[in-house]
Scaffold this active site. Structure first.
Site, PDB file in Angstrom:
ATOM      1  N   GLY A   1      49.957  94.941  -5.486  1.00 44.38           N
ATOM      2  CA  GLY A   1      50.351  94.715  -4.096  1.00 44.38           C
ATOM      3  C   GLY A   1      51.694  94.007  -4.028  1.00 44.38           C
ATOM      4  O   GLY A   1      52.201  93.483  -5.025  1.00 44.38           O
TER       5      GLY A   1
ATOM      6  N   ASN B   1      44.733  86.646   3.014  1.00 44.28           N
ATOM      7  CA  ASN B   1      44.576  86.278   4.421  1.00 44.28           C
ATOM      8  C   ASN B   1      43.099  86.062   4.733  1.00 44.28           C
ATOM      9  O   ASN B   1      42.219  86.625   4.080  1.00 44.28           O
ATOM     10  CB  ASN B   1      45.119  87.382   5.326  1.00 44.28           C
TER      11      ASN B   1
ATOM     12  N   LYS C   1      46.582  78.653   8.923  1.00 45.28           N
ATOM     13  CA  LYS C   1      47.059  80.020   8.714  1.00 45.28           C
ATOM     14  C   LYS C   1      46.154  81.027   9.416  1.00 45.28           C
ATOM     15  O   LYS C   1      46.632  82.053   9.919  1.00 45.28           O
ATOM     16  CB  LYS C   1      47.145  80.342   7.225  1.00 45.28           C
TER      17      LYS C   1
ATOM     18  N   ASN D   1      48.111  89.475  13.186  1.00 43.42           N
ATOM     19  CA  ASN D   1      47.555  90.650  12.518  1.00 43.42           C
ATOM     20  C   ASN D   1      46.843  91.595  13.481  1.00 43.42           C
ATOM     21  O   ASN D   1      47.174  92.784  13.542  1.00 43.42           O
ATOM     22  CB  ASN D   1      46.642  90.221  11.370  1.00 43.42           C
TER      23      ASN D   1
ATOM     24  N   ASN E   1      56.173  92.150  14.357  1.00 48.64           N
ATOM     25  CA  ASN E   1      55.740  90.817  14.792  1.00 48.64           C
ATOM     26  C   ASN E   1      56.501  90.340  16.021  1.00 48.64           C
ATOM     27  O   ASN E   1      55.940  89.729  16.929  1.00 48.64           O
ATOM     28  CB  ASN E   1      55.917  89.810  13.662  1.00 48.64           C
TER      29      ASN E   1
ATOM     30  N   SER F   1      50.614  92.643   7.600  1.00 49.59           N
ATOM     31  CA  SER F   1      49.833  93.365   6.591  1.00 49.59           C
ATOM     32  C   SER F   1      48.771  94.246   7.249  1.00 49.59           C
ATOM     33  O   SER F   1      48.503  95.359   6.788  1.00 49.59           O
ATOM     34  CB  SER F   1      49.177  92.383   5.619  1.00 49.59           C
TER      35      SER F   1
ATOM     36  N   GLU G   1      41.541  93.577   6.915  1.00 52.29           N
ATOM     37  CA  GLU G   1      40.866  92.300   6.655  1.00 52.29           C
ATOM     38  C   GLU G   1      40.271  91.717   7.939  1.00 52.29           C
ATOM     39  O   GLU G   1      40.123  90.495   8.069  1.00 52.29           O
ATOM     40  CB  GLU G   1      41.844  91.315   6.018  1.00 52.29           C
TER      41      GLU G   1
END
Length: 308
Positions: A27, A106, A188, A196, A206, A258, A270
């Site tokens: 990655g 994350n 975070k 996200n 973003n 991501s 995620e």
């Protein structure tokens, strides 16, 4: 400047030898870390599903990475949250008795799953980072300079602080070391809970989230996250968190998150470690989180359409 509850990495005054590092997967963040380690004189190997030699360009320099060779002494595991448990299970037979493992992903929720997999003599760490990286063909682009916080998660990790911290300072520094990673993970998580899901659902960079039409939704998402974090024992102030989130949106305006990239490339997201973790923790404390619940459902429905 270092974050409250953390301290900068000390200069090397130890006679303890440097650890031999390996990186799981290929990655973007993992290859960024591997590239910086190699340029500093380390020889990191890559632990892949199928052993291979990997050639990449980083900062206009050609780099080559060989497959990791057991026994594995130190391993950075920068994989998606949902892949962490299986990655560690796969690594188990190849680890030294005092191996040091560093998780970096994350979201939250993997630490209680992974700790029981390790021997009492094997160290577990968590590294949370704000660096951004993008893989384009055979090149790794460092799309956002950031910083990282590293914390030991068991006693076996604490015995190797100098060697692990100095390697991670090179890989994803500047680095601060903290005694407790949880406050930093919640901070975070608040950022991830906004950027996200919204960039993934609206298929945008973003920076688009700075537009007026998103501000009320961002405020509502963060109010719920702060309620849950406070109930969990890690108080967050909504106004300060929102200010921080908006600064990140501005600083990474040209970046794709991501999760947005996962949706574009039709990969599993995620979601359950970000919005889903907030929803699960809210249920523990009987807190209503309708905005985060809605994001989780929307993302899972979106993912279902292409992941069958």
């Amino acid at each position: 400047m270092f974050l409250p509850g953390s301290r900068p990495v000390a200069q090397n005054t130890s006679t303890q030898p440097a650890l031999s590092w390996n990186i799981v997967g290929r990655g973007a963040i993992g290859l960024l870390a591997a590239s910086r380690l190699q340029l500093a004189g380390y020889k990191p190997g890559l632990w892949l599903h199928q052993p291979a030699i990997v050639d990449i360009q980083f900062q206009q320099q050609p780099l080559q990475f060989l497959s990791a060779t057991p026994p594995l002494q130190a391993v950075l595991i920068p994989v998606k949250s949902y892949a962490v448990f299986d990655a560690v299970k796969t690594l188990q037979p190849f680890l030294t008795e005092d191996a040091q493992l560093v998780l970096s992903h994350n979201g939250m929720g993997t630490i209680p799953e992974v700790l029981p997999l390790l021997l009492p003599t094997q160290g577990l760490w968590f590294l949370t980072t704000t660096h951004g990286a993008l893989k384009q063909q055979d090149a790794i682009l460092h799309t956002g300079n950031g910083h990282s916080v590293l914390a030991p998660l068991n006693a076996a990790a604490s015995r190797h602080t100098t060697a692990v911290a100095q390697a991670m300072d090179i890989a994803l520094g500047p680095l601060a070391v903290a005694a407790d990673i949880e406050p930093f993970l919640w901070q975070k998580l608040a950022i991830n809970a906004v950027i996200n899901p919204l960039t993934a659902l609206h298929n945008c960079k973003n920076g688009a989230l700075a537009q007026p039409q998103y501000q009320q939704q961002i405020k509502a998402i963060l109010h719920e996250v702060c309620q849950v974090a406070t109930a969990a024992g890690y108080p967050l102030q909504p106004a300060l968190v929102q200010q921080n989130v908006m600064q990140v949106i501005e600083r990474t305006a040209e970046n794709f998150s991501s999760m947005q990239q996962d949706v574009v490339h039709q990969r599993r997201t995620e979601t359950n470690a970000i919005s889903g973790f907030i929803v699960a923790q809210a249920a523990r404390f009987n807190i209503a989180v309708p905005h985060n619940s809605q994001l989780q459902q929307q993302l899972l429905q979106l993912q279902q359409r292409y992941c069958r």
